[in-house]
Scaffold this active site. Structure first.
Site, PDB file in Angstrom:
ATOM      1  N   HIS A  84      -4.809  28.271 -51.090  1.00 53.14           N
ATOM      2  CA  HIS A  84      -5.904  27.501 -50.483  1.00 53.14           C
ATOM      3  C   HIS A  84      -7.277  28.079 -50.806  1.00 53.14           C
ATOM      4  O   HIS A  84      -8.296  27.407 -50.652  1.00 53.14           O
ATOM      5  CB  HIS A  84      -5.704  27.350 -48.968  1.00 53.14           C
ATOM      6  CG  HIS A  84      -6.060  28.551 -48.154  1.00 53.14           C
ATOM      7  ND1 HIS A  84      -5.123  29.352 -47.554  1.00 53.14           N
ATOM      8  CD2 HIS A  84      -7.256  29.089 -47.829  1.00 53.14           C
ATOM      9  CE1 HIS A  84      -5.711  30.326 -46.888  1.00 53.14           C
ATOM     10  NE2 HIS A  84      -7.015  30.186 -47.042  1.00 53.14           N
ATOM     11  N   ASP A 132       1.597  28.505 -49.994  1.00 53.36           N
ATOM     12  CA  ASP A 132       0.198  28.936 -50.051  1.00 53.36           C
ATOM     13  C   ASP A 132       0.088  30.272 -50.787  1.00 53.36           C
ATOM     14  O   ASP A 132      -0.164  31.323 -50.183  1.00 53.36           O
ATOM     15  CB  ASP A 132      -0.362  29.042 -48.627  1.00 53.36           C
ATOM     16  CG  ASP A 132      -1.873  29.245 -48.609  1.00 53.36           C
ATOM     17  OD1 ASP A 132      -2.501  29.105 -49.673  1.00 53.36           O
ATOM     18  OD2 ASP A 132      -2.411  29.540 -47.523  1.00 53.36           O
ATOM     19  N   GLY A 220     -11.889  34.640 -44.135  1.00 51.69           N
ATOM     20  CA  GLY A 220     -12.369  35.534 -45.179  1.00 51.69           C
ATOM     21  C   GLY A 220     -11.326  36.565 -45.528  1.00 51.69           C
ATOM     22  O   GLY A 220     -11.364  37.160 -46.601  1.00 51.69           O
ATOM     23  N   SER A 222      -8.371  35.530 -45.731  1.00 52.58           N
ATOM     24  CA  SER A 222      -7.435  34.662 -46.441  1.00 52.58           C
ATOM     25  C   SER A 222      -7.103  35.229 -47.814  1.00 52.58           C
ATOM     26  O   SER A 222      -7.979  35.706 -48.536  1.00 52.58           O
ATOM     27  CB  SER A 222      -8.053  33.269 -46.631  1.00 52.58           C
ATOM     28  OG  SER A 222      -7.871  32.481 -45.499  1.00 52.58           O
ATOM     29  N   GLY A 223      -5.826  35.142 -48.181  1.00 52.09           N
ATOM     30  CA  GLY A 223      -5.389  35.621 -49.476  1.00 52.09           C
ATOM     31  C   GLY A 223      -5.107  37.102 -49.520  1.00 52.09           C
ATOM     32  O   GLY A 223      -4.534  37.601 -50.494  1.00 52.09           O
TER      33      GLY A 223
END
Length: 285
Positions: A84, A132, A220, A222-223
């Site tokens: 995403h 994801d 932030g 994320s990942g």
């Protein structure tokens, strides 16, 4: 321009935060490790900052870079992050995407960074948040001293693991700290996780839950990595920060992509895109 884009993204996250269906859960987790601690130099060395570069064209313009997601260095040419973060975003290309690595302070003037050669996303479903996960091939090899191990397909995370990243003081507010933050979270069983989310949100195969207490990932982050240590002392990338309901919401865990379930996809992409082979444009699970 980049600052405006970042603010616009944050506004979009905030307006979606209270929606009822999983399709409306904010794509990006809120951006700080909540109630974590500063990572010491040398710790969480696999953590990278994914940054967009803007400007730089013309004699009087300087390039600026802005953090928007995290990621994990898994070998000298590859980074794992969340789909995403890069999926169907026209303003993100391999030309303006950079990886900042080997630092706990992403704003240090001498922080190393490297460009991204190619972006690969799994068959990400924006409605359900399934699959994801994404791979980034770096333009050049970097030091692997900070890389973390990829788990085999049979790996099952358990116990206390560590999530890390750069981000806000609280959900959709505050500022992103320069220093890397880290926090311990406990992995939950799928049954326990589903029970905590209830019938509104489905925890699909390939999702992993951790936390539900005072510590959590946020937007932030994320990942970024959820790393577990095996009984032999090996650090393994168990999860990728994916989604959640707010940040450190009481009893509600964070949801991660379970990396072990994507072992075949990861290996296939890496093998098919070695320097001696022609790159592919995408790869599905």
């Amino acid at each position: 321009m980049c600052r405006f884009l970042y603010i616009l993204l944050l506004w979009n996250w905030a307006t979606q935060a209270d929606a009822a269906s999983i399709a409306d859960v904010p794509s990006f987790r809120p951006s700080r490790i909540v109630n974590g601690e500063k990572a010491r130099n040398g710790e969480e060395a696999w953590q990278i900052s994914l940054q967009l570069s803007t400007g730089g064209a013309g004699p009087n313009r300087q390039r600026t870079m802005s953090h928007f997601c995290g990621g994990t260095l898994v070998n000298d040419r590859w980074v794992v992050t969340a789909a995403h973060c890069v999926y169907k975003k026209m303003y993100i290309t391999s030309d303006n995407l950079f990886v900042v690595f080997n630092t706990t302070n992403m704003k240090h003037p001498d922080v190393p960074n490297i460009g991204v050669e190619k972006i690969f996303t799994a068959n990400y479903n924006e409605a359900t948040k399934e699959h994801d996960i994404a791979l980034l091939k770096l333009k050049e090899a970097v030091s692997t001293s900070g890389a973390v191990s990829l788990p085999p397909a049979s790996y099952e995370a358990n116990g206390t693991c560590t999530v890390s990243g750069w981000g806000f003081q609280q959900a959709n507010a505050g500022f992103t700290p320069n220093h890397l933050m880290a926090a311990n979270v406990t992995v939950l069983t799928r049954e326990d996780c589903q029970a905590r989310f209830g019938s509104q949100y489905k925890i699909y195969p390939g999702m992993l839950c951790a936390g539900g207490g005072k510590t959590d990932a946020c937007q932030g982050d994320s990942g970024g990595p959820l790393v577990c240590t095996t009984s032999t002392g090996e650090n393994v990338l168990a999860g990728v920060v994916s989604w959640g309901i707010g940040c450190a919401t009481p009893t509600i865990p964070g949801v991660y992509t379970e990396v072990a379930k994507y072992d075949s996809w990861i290996q296939q992409v890496m093998e098919n895109n070695q320097d001696s082979k022609l790159p592919t444009t995408s790869s599905d699970i």
